[in-house]
Scaffold this active site. Sequence first.
Site, mmCIF file in Angstrom:
data_model
loop_
_atom_site.group_PDB
_atom_site.id
_atom_site.type_symbol
_atom_site.label_atom_id
_atom_site.label_comp_id
_atom_site.label_asym_id
_atom_site.label_seq_id
_atom_site.Cartn_x
_atom_site.Cartn_y
_atom_site.Cartn_z
ATOM 1 N N ASP A 227 -8.091 -26.793 -31.027
ATOM 2 C CA ASP A 227 -9.066 -26.077 -31.843
ATOM 3 C C ASP A 227 -8.465 -25.281 -32.983
ATOM 4 O OD1 ASP A 227 -9.239 -22.770 -30.961
ATOM 5 O OD2 ASP A 227 -8.020 -24.127 -29.761
ATOM 6 N N ASP B 210 -7.298 -22.643 -24.198
ATOM 7 C CA ASP B 210 -8.099 -21.544 -24.741
ATOM 8 C C ASP B 210 -8.675 -21.921 -26.102
ATOM 9 O OD1 ASP B 210 -7.522 -19.628 -22.633
ATOM 10 O OD2 ASP B 210 -5.502 -19.502 -23.474
ATOM 11 N N ASP C 17 -5.448 -28.808 -25.532
ATOM 12 C CA ASP C 17 -5.221 -27.374 -25.531
ATOM 13 C C ASP C 17 -6.217 -26.773 -24.542
ATOM 14 O OD1 ASP C 17 -4.380 -24.750 -26.520
ATOM 15 O OD2 ASP C 17 -6.326 -24.718 -27.527
#
Length: 218
Positions: free
Chosen positions: A166, A9, A7
């Site tokens: 995250d 951001d 991922d």
Amino acid sequence: MTAVVFDLDGTLIDSAPDIAANANAVLEEMGMSPLPEAQLRGFIGKGVGHLIGQVLAASGQAADGPFHAPMVQRFNARYDTAFENTVIYPSVVPALEALIDAGCVLGICTNKPIAPTHAVLRHLRLDGYFGVVYGGDSLSQRKPDPAPLLAAAKDLGHAQVIYVGDSEVDAETAANAKVPFLIYTEGYRKTPVHDLPHDAAFNDFKQLSGLVAALMKG
């Protein structure tokens, strides 16, 4: 060999300050009050449309009402250059280099639109590390649908895939794709780590290559 897909951001980069500033600039243009960055941070991860819907709801407006489309357009118009305050998380670059040295190939699978994804990767000089990049508008499906992650893995040409993210969306994406998931705990997640499916959690990118190596051996 192993493909490690990330991922973006909240995982490799902290872009929340710029995303929040962009959202607040759009709110002010539309005659609405800005929102706290901490609140806006919680809206990141499901794409621009969802972000703007959450911003509108938090501003007392209908999430899918008449303000949605023009605000998305205004947000996207400046998104390609919204990286003045975006930073790479500590130890990310050495971690990427260690994975490549270990024979891994790397990719990106994010819900950020593909144009600002490429722009911020170039700006931060991260673009050379990744063999494939999928954004939120690269396919008709977006995370947590597994299609973008599986497409990235297929393009990288490796049977063993590990996803690193995250957030709740990332955990669900990995589960849907049936691939191992490593969760970075310092990103934009709102749910306690122990409530999310994952193979291992880490709070420092210095730990990443060891975790990947353990999964490769497994």
